[in-house]
Scaffold this motif. Sequence first.
Motif, PDB file in Angstrom:
ATOM      1  N   MET A 277      35.769  21.928  53.942  1.00 50.39           N
ATOM      2  CA  MET A 277      36.961  21.212  53.525  1.00 50.39           C
ATOM      3  C   MET A 277      36.826  20.800  52.057  1.00 50.39           C
ATOM      4  SD  MET A 277      38.621  17.688  55.021  1.00 50.39           S
ATOM      5  CE  MET A 277      38.849  18.440  56.638  1.00 50.39           C
ATOM      6  N   ALA A 278      37.830  21.067  51.271  1.00 47.38           N
ATOM      7  CA  ALA A 278      37.790  20.735  49.850  1.00 47.38           C
ATOM      8  C   ALA A 278      37.876  19.226  49.657  1.00 47.38           C
ATOM      9  CB  ALA A 278      38.924  21.426  49.116  1.00 47.38           C
ATOM     10  N   GLU A 279      37.038  18.725  48.777  1.00 43.77           N
ATOM     11  CA  GLU A 279      37.081  17.310  48.435  1.00 43.77           C
ATOM     12  C   GLU A 279      38.090  17.100  47.315  1.00 43.77           C
ATOM     13  OE1 GLU A 279      33.796  13.921  47.691  1.00 43.77           O
ATOM     14  OE2 GLU A 279      33.752  15.570  46.250  1.00 43.77           O
ATOM     15  N   LYS A 280      38.954  16.114  47.468  1.00 41.72           N
ATOM     16  CA  LYS A 280      39.979  15.838  46.465  1.00 41.72           C
ATOM     17  C   LYS A 280      39.907  14.372  46.050  1.00 41.72           C
ATOM     18  CE  LYS A 280      43.183  19.350  48.245  1.00 41.72           C
ATOM     19  NZ  LYS A 280      44.562  19.618  48.743  1.00 41.72           N
ATOM     20  N   ILE A 281      39.853  14.137  44.759  1.00 40.89           N
ATOM     21  CA  ILE A 281      39.815  12.790  44.207  1.00 40.89           C
ATOM     22  C   ILE A 281      40.935  12.673  43.181  1.00 40.89           C
ATOM     23  CG2 ILE A 281      38.450  11.088  42.940  1.00 40.89           C
ATOM     24  CD1 ILE A 281      35.946  12.517  43.953  1.00 40.89           C
TER      25      ILE A 281
ATOM     26  N   ARG B 163      43.328  10.506  40.358  1.00 42.65           N
ATOM     27  CA  ARG B 163      43.351   9.423  39.391  1.00 42.65           C
ATOM     28  C   ARG B 163      44.707   9.409  38.692  1.00 42.65           C
ATOM     29  NH1 ARG B 163      39.860   8.027  41.920  1.00 42.65           N
ATOM     30  NH2 ARG B 163      37.682   7.537  41.390  1.00 42.65           N
ATOM     31  N   LYS B 164      45.128   8.226  38.263  1.00 43.36           N
ATOM     32  CA  LYS B 164      46.363   8.096  37.497  1.00 43.36           C
ATOM     33  C   LYS B 164      46.046   8.179  36.003  1.00 43.36           C
ATOM     34  CE  LYS B 164      49.013   5.499  40.921  1.00 43.36           C
ATOM     35  NZ  LYS B 164      49.860   6.669  41.208  1.00 43.36           N
TER      36      LYS B 164
ATOM     37  N   SER C  27      42.074  23.130  35.154  1.00 41.50           N
ATOM     38  CA  SER C  27      42.910  22.521  34.131  1.00 41.50           C
ATOM     39  C   SER C  27      44.157  21.966  34.801  1.00 41.50           C
ATOM     40  CB  SER C  27      43.297  23.561  33.071  1.00 41.50           C
ATOM     41  OG  SER C  27      44.110  22.988  32.077  1.00 41.50           O
ATOM     42  N   HIS C  28      44.593  20.811  34.329  1.00 45.13           N
ATOM     43  CA  HIS C  28      45.771  20.147  34.877  1.00 45.13           C
ATOM     44  C   HIS C  28      46.830  20.090  33.780  1.00 45.13           C
ATOM     45  CE1 HIS C  28      42.855  18.668  37.900  1.00 45.13           C
ATOM     46  NE2 HIS C  28      42.087  18.498  36.841  1.00 45.13           N
TER      47      HIS C  28
ATOM     48  N   ASN D 100      54.017   6.978  30.176  1.00 45.33           N
ATOM     49  CA  ASN D 100      54.337   7.707  31.400  1.00 45.33           C
ATOM     50  C   ASN D 100      53.068   7.850  32.223  1.00 45.33           C
ATOM     51  OD1 ASN D 100      56.258   9.321  29.128  1.00 45.33           O
ATOM     52  ND2 ASN D 100      57.282   8.611  30.969  1.00 45.33           N
ATOM     53  N   ILE D 101      53.208   7.720  33.536  1.00 47.34           N
ATOM     54  CA  ILE D 101      52.066   7.790  34.440  1.00 47.34           C
ATOM     55  C   ILE D 101      52.130   9.085  35.242  1.00 47.34           C
ATOM     56  CG2 ILE D 101      50.771   6.622  36.244  1.00 47.34           C
ATOM     57  CD1 ILE D 101      51.057   5.029  33.655  1.00 47.34           C
ATOM     58  N   HIS D 102      51.017   9.800  35.306  1.00 44.17           N
ATOM     59  CA  HIS D 102      50.925  11.036  36.075  1.00 44.17           C
ATOM     60  C   HIS D 102      49.694  10.955  36.980  1.00 44.17           C
ATOM     61  CE1 HIS D 102      53.842  13.154  33.391  1.00 44.17           C
ATOM     62  NE2 HIS D 102      53.326  12.329  32.491  1.00 44.17           N
ATOM     63  N   THR D 103      49.782  11.558  38.153  1.00 44.40           N
ATOM     64  CA  THR D 103      48.635  11.625  39.056  1.00 44.40           C
ATOM     65  C   THR D 103      47.972  12.988  38.920  1.00 44.40           C
ATOM     66  OG1 THR D 103      49.631  10.086  40.647  1.00 44.40           O
ATOM     67  CG2 THR D 103      47.858  11.514  41.452  1.00 44.40           C
ATOM     68  N   VAL D 104      46.670  12.968  38.693  1.00 41.86           N
ATOM     69  CA  VAL D 104      45.893  14.199  38.562  1.00 41.86           C
ATOM     70  C   VAL D 104      44.872  14.226  39.687  1.00 41.86           C
ATOM     71  CG1 VAL D 104      44.229  15.449  37.139  1.00 41.86           C
ATOM     72  CG2 VAL D 104      46.203  14.362  36.072  1.00 41.86           C
ATOM     73  N   THR D 105      44.764  15.354  40.373  1.00 42.03           N
ATOM     74  CA  THR D 105      43.836  15.485  41.495  1.00 42.03           C
ATOM     75  C   THR D 105      42.732  16.477  41.138  1.00 42.03           C
ATOM     76  OG1 THR D 105      45.582  15.006  43.111  1.00 42.03           O
ATOM     77  CG2 THR D 105      43.603  16.124  43.925  1.00 42.03           C
ATOM     78  N   PHE D 106      41.502  16.024  41.311  1.00 43.34           N
ATOM     79  CA  PHE D 106      40.330  16.855  41.024  1.00 43.34           C
ATOM     80  C   PHE D 106      39.808  17.417  42.346  1.00 43.34           C
ATOM     81  CE2 PHE D 106      40.771  13.540  37.907  1.00 43.34           C
ATOM     82  CZ  PHE D 106      40.541  14.174  36.695  1.00 43.34           C
ATOM     83  N   LYS D 107      39.600  18.714  42.385  1.00 42.30           N
ATOM     84  CA  LYS D 107      39.130  19.374  43.605  1.00 42.30           C
ATOM     85  C   LYS D 107      37.656  19.742  43.469  1.00 42.30           C
ATOM     86  CE  LYS D 107      43.693  21.364  44.564  1.00 42.30           C
ATOM     87  NZ  LYS D 107      44.456  22.622  44.764  1.00 42.30           N
TER      88      LYS D 107
END
Length: 237
Positions: A1-5, A7-8, A99-100, A115-122
């Motif tokens: 299962m991929a781990e996802k973290i 951050r804003k 890259s995001h 502006n706030i964006h959510t970025v998910t690291f896999k």
Amino acid sequence: MAEKISRKVKIVTHQNEMQGVAPAAEGFPMREWSIRIYLIGPNGEDLPANVFDKVTYELHPTFGNPTRVLKKPPFLLAEQGWGEFDIPIHLQSLDSRESHTIKHDLNFMKTDYDNIHTVTFKNPGPKLRALLAESGPVPGEENGTAKRDKRKADGDGGAAKKKKNEKFDMEKLAAGLQKLSEDDLLIVVQMVHDGKTETTYVKNDVEAGEFHVDLCTLSDTLIKKLWNFVQDRGVDI
């Protein structure tokens, strides 16, 4: 299962009209503007966006050298112009595996806005995980901070239910792991995080800069991978 973290990420823009400079056209005064990038901490505070190795801004093609690459937080971009436009911003993760891309609306409605964006690291690597722990919870971390220091894998991590399984000697594996180099230990940490289950016991000792795992709580598949990894590194177990 991929781990996802997740951050804003906060994109902060400042702009103001330039005094004493002729407008580009009637109704379009020249402006100075800048963009900075931060992470939002667990208490809403601005933190350095050090989880990114570099940030690439794609400006309007009318700018000279429209592709701008910055490699140091806060990834400050400062420019002059009169037009509003969308800016694609590419955020390269520290481990360079992903890259995001976000789009930032450059406009002149307010002097300061964000502006706030959510970025998910896999499946972040060990170094990226440690930095992510400085800005919020990370699975397997005991608190919200991490120390970029040598991590040590050991085989006790608590009372082990047994010292051996049917194929591998846990004591020999634990001893072999502690003979690995620092770089190899970081790989081991990532292997454990990638292969852990709900019953896996792991603990980060932040003060000592150590990583503990109870080998007897790992799956047979992961034990075999660790065993082979130690042997491949020339350690006799």
